[in-house]
Design an enzyme around this catalytic site. Sequence first.
Site, PDB file in Angstrom:
ATOM      1  CG  ASP A  55      73.689  21.834  -6.256  1.00 38.72           C
ATOM      2  OD1 ASP A  55      73.505  20.600  -6.515  1.00 38.72           O
ATOM      3  OD2 ASP A  55      72.937  22.247  -5.590  1.00 38.72           O
TER       4      ASP A  55
ATOM      5  CD  GLN B  82      66.460  22.189  -2.983  1.00 38.88           C
ATOM      6  OE1 GLN B  82      67.388  21.570  -2.564  1.00 38.88           O
ATOM      7  NE2 GLN B  82      65.772  21.914  -4.182  1.00 38.88           N
TER       8      GLN B  82
ATOM      9  CE  LYS C   2      69.092  18.044  -3.195  1.00 37.66           C
ATOM     10  NZ  LYS C   2      68.806  19.479  -3.656  1.00 37.66           N
TER      11      LYS C   2
END
Length: 281
Positions: free
Chosen positions: A119, A96, A52
Site C-alpha cells: 500500500d 484496511q 480486492k
Amino acid sequence: MQLIDGKTLAKTVQHSVAADVAQLKQEKNIVPGLAVIIVGDDPASHAYVGMKEKACKNVGFYSMVHKMPETISQSEIIEIIEMMNNNTHIDGILVQLPLPKHIDTDTILEVIDPKKDVDGFHPYNAGRLMTGLESFVACTPLGVMKMFEAYDIDLEGKDVCVVGASNIVGKPMASLLLNANATVTITHIHTKDLKAHTSRADIIIVGVGVPALIKADMVKEGAIVIDIGINRIADGSLVGDVDFKAVAPKCSYITPVPGGVGPMTIAMLLSNTLTSAKQRV
Ligand code: NAD
C-alpha cells in the site's frame, strides 16, 4: 472532452499481472500472496476488501483475509502483522483503513515490513517516494499516474492543483507529480481560496470526500480533472468530488466516478504485490 476510462485500463493492467503470475508460477514456482487485515464491521471497508479479494483470485494470487472484531487490541493486530511479515507465502500486507479509534494507525502501519508494504503507507516507503527513490507507492496516486501515462498526458511544467492532503492520497500524489517535474500546489480544508488555486490549474486532482466540491466556475477551460473522491449520496448512488455534469464540458480529459480512479487503485495493488513477489529471495 475525453473520458479517462479507468475500468478498461485497469482490466489491461490485470491481464498483464495475470500473465506475469502464470510465468512466475511456471518458472520459479512462486504464487504471489496478499494478506489483508480488516478490523470492525464498516460495510464500505468490507466491500473494498471483497473487491480486492476477488481481484486477487482473478489474477491467480494466493490471498488471505484476517477479519477482526472492532474490540480487538492493538497488540493483537500487531501480532498478526508480525506473523504475516514472517510468512514466506505472503508478499504483500494491507491493513484496511480506517481503523477503530482505540488503535493508533501510524503505529500499526510501521509494523508492516517495508518490503511487503504494497500500500506504500510505511514511512520508509513514503520517505523514499519523497526523495525520488524507488519504493512501493500508494495505489491510488500510482493509479492516477498510470492513467496519465496511458493517455499520453505530459506533466512536465504543468500547473497541477491537488485538492486534499492526506498521507494516502494527496501527499503521495503531490510527490509523484513533483518527481515528474510538474509544478504542484497542494490544497486542503484550511486553504483560504480554493477556487483561486483550482481555476489556474492545467490539471486538478481532487480526493477529499465532499460531493460536488469542484464546480464548473473553479475549472479553467481545457483543464484535465481527475476525481479520486468516492461518496455515497442519499439516493444510494456513488459520486465523486466533482460536479461531473457541469464540469465535464469544460475539460479536455476527465475521470468518471465510478469507473475512473477506483478500479485503477485495485489494479495497482495487484501490480505492487506482483513486484514484491518478483523480489522474493
Ligand atoms: P481524508 O479524510 O484522510 O483526507 C481528506 C483531505 O481532504 C484532507 O487533507 C482535508 O484537509 C481535505 N479536505 C476536506 N474537505 C475539504 C474541503 N472542503 N476543501 C478542501 N480540502 C478539503 O480522506 P482520504 O482517505 O484522503 O480520502 C479522500 C477521498 O478519496 C474520499 O472520498 C475517499 O473515499 C476517496 N478515496 C478513493 C480511493 C479510490 O480508489 N478512488 C482511494 C482512497 C480514497
